[in-house]
Enzyme design. Structure first.
Site, PDB file in Angstrom:
ATOM      1  N   ARG A  46       0.785  -1.222   0.000  1.00  0.00           N
ATOM      2  CA  ARG A  46       0.000   0.000   0.000  1.00  0.00           C
ATOM      3  C   ARG A  46       0.824   1.282   0.000  1.00  0.00           C
ATOM      4  O   ARG A  46       0.614   2.151  -0.827  1.00  0.00           O
ATOM      5  CB  ARG A  46      -0.951   0.010   1.219  1.00  0.00           C
ATOM      6  CG  ARG A  46      -2.020  -1.046   1.155  1.00  0.00           C
ATOM      7  CD  ARG A  46      -2.842  -1.094   2.431  1.00  0.00           C
ATOM      8  NE  ARG A  46      -3.535   0.162   2.706  1.00  0.00           N
ATOM      9  CZ  ARG A  46      -4.268   0.377   3.797  1.00  0.00           C
ATOM     10  NH1 ARG A  46      -4.372  -0.569   4.708  1.00  0.00           N
ATOM     11  NH2 ARG A  46      -4.877   1.528   3.975  1.00  0.00           N
ATOM     12  N   HIS A  92      -7.839  -3.721  -7.545  1.00  0.00           N
ATOM     13  CA  HIS A  92      -7.625  -3.153  -6.205  1.00  0.00           C
ATOM     14  C   HIS A  92      -8.903  -3.276  -5.378  1.00  0.00           C
ATOM     15  O   HIS A  92      -9.834  -2.485  -5.539  1.00  0.00           O
ATOM     16  CB  HIS A  92      -7.229  -1.674  -6.345  1.00  0.00           C
ATOM     17  CG  HIS A  92      -6.564  -1.103  -5.122  1.00  0.00           C
ATOM     18  ND1 HIS A  92      -5.324  -1.503  -4.692  1.00  0.00           N
ATOM     19  CD2 HIS A  92      -6.977  -0.166  -4.238  1.00  0.00           C
ATOM     20  CE1 HIS A  92      -4.985  -0.828  -3.609  1.00  0.00           C
ATOM     21  NE2 HIS A  92      -5.991  -0.008  -3.308  1.00  0.00           N
ATOM     22  N   TYR A 136     -18.568  13.012 -12.736  1.00  0.00           N
ATOM     23  CA  TYR A 136     -18.534  14.212 -13.563  1.00  0.00           C
ATOM     24  C   TYR A 136     -17.214  14.364 -14.334  1.00  0.00           C
ATOM     25  O   TYR A 136     -17.178  15.011 -15.371  1.00  0.00           O
ATOM     26  CB  TYR A 136     -18.736  15.460 -12.706  1.00  0.00           C
ATOM     27  CG  TYR A 136     -20.066  15.505 -12.004  1.00  0.00           C
ATOM     28  CD1 TYR A 136     -21.258  15.494 -12.728  1.00  0.00           C
ATOM     29  CD2 TYR A 136     -20.141  15.547 -10.620  1.00  0.00           C
ATOM     30  CE1 TYR A 136     -22.485  15.524 -12.082  1.00  0.00           C
ATOM     31  CE2 TYR A 136     -21.360  15.587  -9.956  1.00  0.00           C
ATOM     32  CZ  TYR A 136     -22.527  15.570 -10.698  1.00  0.00           C
ATOM     33  OH  TYR A 136     -23.735  15.614 -10.064  1.00  0.00           O
TER      34      TYR A 136
END
Length: 855
Positions: A46, A92, A136
Site C-alpha cells: 500500500r 484493487h 462528472y
C-alpha cells in the site's frame, strides 16, 4: 504473515470437553504476529513505491485499468467512475472511494511534475478546492504513463494473480520513464515514511547516462547534472546543503521559499506580491488561516489589505502595507511565521526486491539502470523467440513451394487436419509448427506465395536474429539502447527547470537573492523622490515628438536624474552638500511610469535640506577599480580613488569639502586616463585631461575647472553639465526650449584646466540657455525629460550634427510653460539588438532646423 514467525504456546491444557485440536496461544504472541503481518502488508502492498517504476500498487493498478480500456493520449476521455470501477473490480479490492483520490493526484499539475493522468473536468486546485465527483470528471493516460507501460506485452516483467484469481497483474511496470525521481511521492506506513521530491526529466536523464558510463559515480559528480528537486509549483530552494545531504544519505532538509517581490503603490505605500509558492502549500490556507490571522491578531503590524488576484496568467497574491510600514521587516516576519518559507523533509525510502530500503541518489539511479537492463534483456529474448519462430515457419513455407501440388493433394485426401498434418510431417520433414502454419493458411495464399519475397523475409529474419543475439551477449549494446531511450525521452518531453536553487543557505538568505538581474531605469526628482521602471517602459519616438508622461510629480517638483542600472548594482547617491550614500538598485521601489515614486529619505538617511545631485551605479564596491571625478556648480573639480567608497556607513560620508556658496552636482566613474568636458549655462565649455585634476582624499576640497568670474571676482555663470570625453564621440547640448544639436568633440580643443572655455552653442531667445549636455555616439538612444515630467526617448542619429557655435534643431514639442529638465544617454542600438530588445521605431526623420547663424 511471514512464514518464519515463531508461535509459542502457553503450555496450558484446554478445558475439559473442548475440541482436541485447539491450541492455546499467548495474547502477546498473537498480537505480535498479527501486527507484524499487517505492518509488512502495509509497507509492501500500500504505502511504499517500488524503486523501479516509482509507483505504489494502487497507482500501478489505475494505470493498468486505463491500459485495459485503451485510454491512450489519442483516445477519447472516459468517465472517472468507469476507470475507478474497473480498477476496483479487476485489481484493487479497496473500493472506489480510495482509488479516486489517488487518480485525482495523478492528474494535478500542482502535485506531480509530470502528470500520469490527463484529466478533463474539475480535479481540484492549489487552493485546496476538492475535485468534482468521479461521475462528472473524465480521464485518460498521459504520454508519461504510456512510457511507463511501454513493452508491457513483451514478457518484460513478472505477473501475479489478482486478488480474486480471475486475471493477472504486473508486479512492476517496465518504466521507461524514470518516474521515481521525476515525480517523487509520499507514503506513510507502520513505522516507516517515504517522501521523495520531484526532479527535472532532462537532469535525471543526463545523470542516468553519466552513471551508465561511470557506475561508481559520486554524489558531487551526479549533482553536476541533477541540481536538485524541481517542484511543479516552481518557487525557490535556499542552499544546496540539504540537497547534498539527502542525496548522500537518503535523508535531508530542503528549505523552500515563495517568490515574492516588493512593489510600490500609490500614495507612497508598498505591497508584497507573491507569484510562486513552495511545493504543497495550500494558497487559500496561507492567505486566510495564516497571513490574515496574523494581521487580525495584531501579531504583525502594517498590513492594510490582502487580495488574491490569481488568474489563468499566473499567481498573484497582493499584501498591501501601510505607508509607514517597512516592507522588508513585514516580509521577514511572514517568511518566519507562515508557509512562505517551509521545509521539505526528504526520506528516499522505497521497495527494493520487496524490502524497504533507504537509498542514496547513486543507489536510486543504479536500481533504475539494473531494472532497465533486465527489461531490455527480456524484451530482446521475447523478440528473438518471435523472430526465430517466424524464421522457422518461413523456412517451412519455402520448402512447401517446391511440393505445393503434393501438399494440396494430401490436404484434399485427408479426413481431418490432424491426419493431414501427420502425413505432411512424415512425407516432407515438416515440424508440427511448420505443418500447422501451412494448414492455417488459405489455399489462395498458398498459391500466391512468392519465393523471392520469402527468401528476402528469411534473410531479414536471420539478420534480426543475429542482432538480437548480439544484444544478449554484449552488455555495451544494452547500455547504448538505454542511452538512446533516455535521449529520446529527454528530446521529446524535456523542459526547463521551474524551481530556482540559490547558492545562499537559508540562514543567510537576503532579499537580493530573490531579485532577478535586469536593467532598469531609475529617476530621482529635485525634491527627492526616487523610483525604478523597466527599460521598455518608454517607447522610442521620432525627434520632434510630444513624448509621454514620465511621472506624476508634485507641484513645482522636477525630475533631475535619469539613469540605467542593473538591479544588483550599488547606486551611490551624491548630495549637494558633498555627502555620499549607497543603496542597492533593487531596494529602489519599482513602480509605474506615471507614479511619483518614494521619498528617498525613506531609503537612505539623507540629512534634512540636502538633495541628491548625482548618482553613479557601481557593480561591486570592494573589487571596483578607478576614480570618481567630481564637479561643482561653481566649476570646481577633483577626483578620488574608488576604493575610498568601499565602506560607506548608513548615514553616509563626506566626499567633497565645498565652499559656502557652492554645491556638488556631477560625479563620473573614470579609469584615471580620460578627459572631461564642462558645459556652462551661458553656452561655454572647456575640455581638459583628467590627469590635470589632482587625486585627493574623500573629504578634501577641489580645484578650479573653468573660470566663470568677472574682473571683480563675481561669478557670472554656472556649470550645467560635466561628462567624460570619448575622442570619436560627439557632444550633445540641449537648451531649455527643446532645441538641441550634436557636435564632434574634435571641434573642442583640449585646454588647460581653469581656462575660460570656448563657445559651445549660440544662445538665443528661441533656444534658451543650456540646461544639459552629454557625450554621445551616433547609435545611442537619448532620454529627454521635461520639468513637468514628460519623457521622450529617441535615437541620437536623428538629431542633426552641427557646428560648435550653431543653435540646433527642435527635439521635443513642449507644452506651454514647460522646459527641458534633463537628458540621459541610454544603451546603443547594437547593445539592444544583442540582447534581443531592439527599440521601437528607428532613426528619426529629419525636420526643419532652427536658424543656424554662421560661427
Amino acid at each position: 504473515m511471514p512464514d518464519d514467525t515463531e508461535i509459542t504456546t502457553t503450555g496450558e491444557t484446554p478445558e475439559e470437553g473442548a475440541p482436541s485440536d485447539i491450541i492455546l496461544i499467548g495474547i502477546e504472541d498473537e498480537m505480535r504476529r498479527s501486527y507484524l503481518g499487517y505492518a509488512v502488508s502495509t509497507l509492501v502492498s500500500r504505502a511504499l513505491p517500488d524503486v523501479r517504476d516509482g509507483l505504489k500498487p494502487v497507482q500501478r493498478r489505475i494505470l493498468m485499468a486505463m491500459n485495459d480500456l485503451n485510454l491512450t493520449p489519442g483516445s477519447q476521455h472516459r468517465k472517472s467512475a468507469k476507470i475507478c470501477g474497473d480498477t476496483s473490480g479487476n485489481y484493487h479490492p479497496h473500493g472506489e472511494a480510495v482509488i479516486y483520490p489517488t487518480m485525482v493526484r495523478l492528474a494535478q499539475d500542482f502535485s506531480l511534475r509530470y502528470m500520469l493522468v490527463d484529466g478533463q473536468g474539475n480535479f481540484g486546485s492549489i487552493d485546496g478546492d476538492p475535485p468534482a465527483a468521479m461521475r462528472y470528471t473524465e480521464a485518460r493516460m498521459s504520454a508519461f504513463a504510456v512510457e511507463l507501460l511501454a513493452d508491457l506485452d513483451r514478457d518484460t516483467v513478472d505477473w501475479m494473480p489478482n486478488y480474486d484469481q480471475t486475471s493477472r497483474e504486473p508486479t512492476v511496470l517496465p518504466g521507461r520513464f524514470p518516474n521515481f525521481l521525476c515525480n517523487g511521492g509520499e507514503g506513510i506506513a507502520v513505522g516507516m515514511t517515504t517522501k521523495v521530491p520531484p526532479h527535472n526529466l532532462r537532469e535525471v536523464c543526463d545523470a542516468i547516462a553519466f552513471q551508465l558510463d561511470k557506475p561508481d559515480a559520486t554524489v558531487p559528480e551526479l549533482m553536476k547534472f541533477i541540481q536538485g528537486p524541481d517542484f511543479p509549483t516552481s518557487g525557490v530552494i535556499l542552499g544546496t546543503k540539504g540537497i547534498k545531504e539527502a542525496y548522500e544519505t537518503g535523508r535531508g532538509r530542503i528549505i523552500m521559499q515563495a517568490v515574492v517581490n516588493i512593489e510600490p503603490l500609490e500614495g507612497g505605500r508598498s505591497a508584497i506580491v507573491i507569484s510562486e509558492l513552495p511545493y504543497q502549500v495550500n494558497k487559500e490556507r496561507l492567505i486566510k488561516d495564516q497571513i490574515a490571522e496574523l494581521a487580525k491578531a495584531k501579531k504583525i503590524d502594517g498590513i492594510t489589505g490582502l487580495q488574491d488576484l490569481t488568474n489563468r496568467h499566473g499567481m498573484r497574491v497582493v499584501i498591501e502595507l501601510r505607508r509607514d510600514a517597512h516592507p522588508r521587516k513585514v516580509l521577514n516576519y511572514l517568511l518566519k511565521h507562515t508557509s512562505l518559507r517551509t521545509t521539505f523533509g526528504v526520506i528516499m525510502l522505497a521497495l527494493v526486491d520487496g524490502v524497504p530500503r533507504l537509498l542514496t541518489l547513486p543507489q536510486v539511479l543504479g536500481h533504475y539502470i539494473k531494472h532497465r537492463r533486465e527489461i531490455i534483456t527480456r524484451r530482446t529474448r521475447f523478440e528473438l523467440g518471435r523472430a526465430k519462430s517466424r524464421a522457422h515457419i518461413t523456412e517451412g513455407l519455402q520448402i512447401a513451394l517446391d511440393v505445393m501440388d503434393e501438399i494440396i493433394r494430401i490436404i484434399r485426401g485427408a479426413d481431418d487436419d490432424q491426419i493431414a498434418r501427420t502425413e505432411m510431417m512424415a512425407r516432407f520433414g515438416f515440424t508440427q509448427l511448420q505443418a500447422t502454419a501451412i494448414l492455417d493458411m488459405q489455399l489462395r495464399r498458398l498459391t500466391r506465395l512468392n519465393r523471392l519475397n520469402l527468401e528476402a523475409e528469411y534473410k531479414g529474419l536471420l539478420k534480426e536474429i543475429a542482432n538480437l543475439e548480439d544484444i544478449l551477449v554484449n552488455a555495451a549494446r544494452v547500455t547504448a539502447i538505454i542511452k538512446g531511450e533516455l535521449k529520446a525521452l529527454k528530446d521529446k518531453y524535456g523542459d526547463e527547470r521551474k524551481t530556482r536553487i540559490l547558492a545562499t543557505e537559508a540562514e543567510e538568505i537576503g532579499e537580493e537573492d530573490l531579485i532577478p538581474e535586469e536593467d532598469m531605469l531609475i529617476t530621482v526628482t529635485r525634491d527627492g523622490y526616487v523610483k525604478r521602471v523597466p527599460m521598455d517602459t518608454y517607447r522610442t519616438q521620432r525627434r520632434g515628438g510630444r513624448g509621454i508622461l514620465g511621472a506624476n510629480t508634485k507641484e513645482e517638483d522636477t525630475i533631475e536624474h535619469l539613469f540605467m542600472a542593473n538591479t544588483h548594482d550599488f547606486i551611490l547617491f551624491f548630495t549637494s552638500r558633498g555627502r555620499v550614500y549607497k543603496l542597492k538598485a533593487w531596494e529602489v521601489p519599482q513602480t509605474s511610469r506615471q507614479a511619483m515614486g518614494t521619498a528617498i529619505i525613506n531609503l537612505i538617511n539623507i540629512e534634512p535640506g540636502d538633495i541628491v545631485t548625482a548618482t553613479v551605479p557601481v557593480k561591486e564596491l570592494h573589487k571596483a577599480t578607478g576614480f570618481m571625478l567630481f564637479a561643482t556648480r561653481n566649476g570646481e573639480v577633483k577626483r578620488v580613488n574608488l576604493k575610498e567608497f568601499a565602506n560607506l556607513r548608513a548615514n553616509g560620508l563626506i566626499c567633497f569639502d565645498l565652499e559656502p556658496d557652492d554645491s556638488l552636482r556631477w560625479v563620473k566613474l573614470t579609469d584615471g586616463k580620460q578627459e572631461c568636458i564642462l558645459v556652462t549655462h551661458g553656452g561655454k565649455s572647456i575640455r581638459f585631461k583628467e590627469g590635470n585634476v589632482p587625486t585627493r582624499g574623500r573629504p578634501a576640497g577641489g580645484v578650479r575647472g573653468i573660470e566663470m568670474r568677472d574682473a571683480g571676482g563675481k561669478l557670472k555663470d554656472h556649470v550645467v553639465a560635466m561628462d567624460v570625453v570619448r575622442p570619436t564621440s560627439q557632444l550633445l547640448v540641449v537648451g531649455e526650449k527643446g532645441i538641441g544639436k550634436r557636435t564632434n568633440l574634435a571641434d573642442y580643443r583640449s585646454q588647460t584646466r581653469g581656462g575660460k572655455g570656448i563657445i559651445t552653442m549660440d544662445i538665443t531667445e528661441k533656444t534658451g540657455n543650456i540646461v544639459d549636455a552629454v557625450v554621445v555616439e551616433p547609435d545611442d538612444r537619448l532620454m529627454i525629460i521635461t520639468r513637468n515630467g514628460i519623457t521622450i526617448r529617441m535615437e541620437v542619429v536623428g538629431i542633426r550634427s552641427a557646428g560648435r557655435s550653431t543653435q540646433g534643431v527642435k527635439l521635443i514639442n513642449l507644452a506651454a510653460g514647460d522646459t527641458i529638465g534633463s537628458i540621459e544617454r541610454l544603451a546603443t542600438i547594437e547593445d539592444a539588438e544583442e540582447t534581443g530588445k531592439v527599440p521601437e521605431g528607428g532613426a528619426a526623420e529629419s525636420a526643419e532646423s532652427v536658424a543656424e547663424p554662421e560661427e
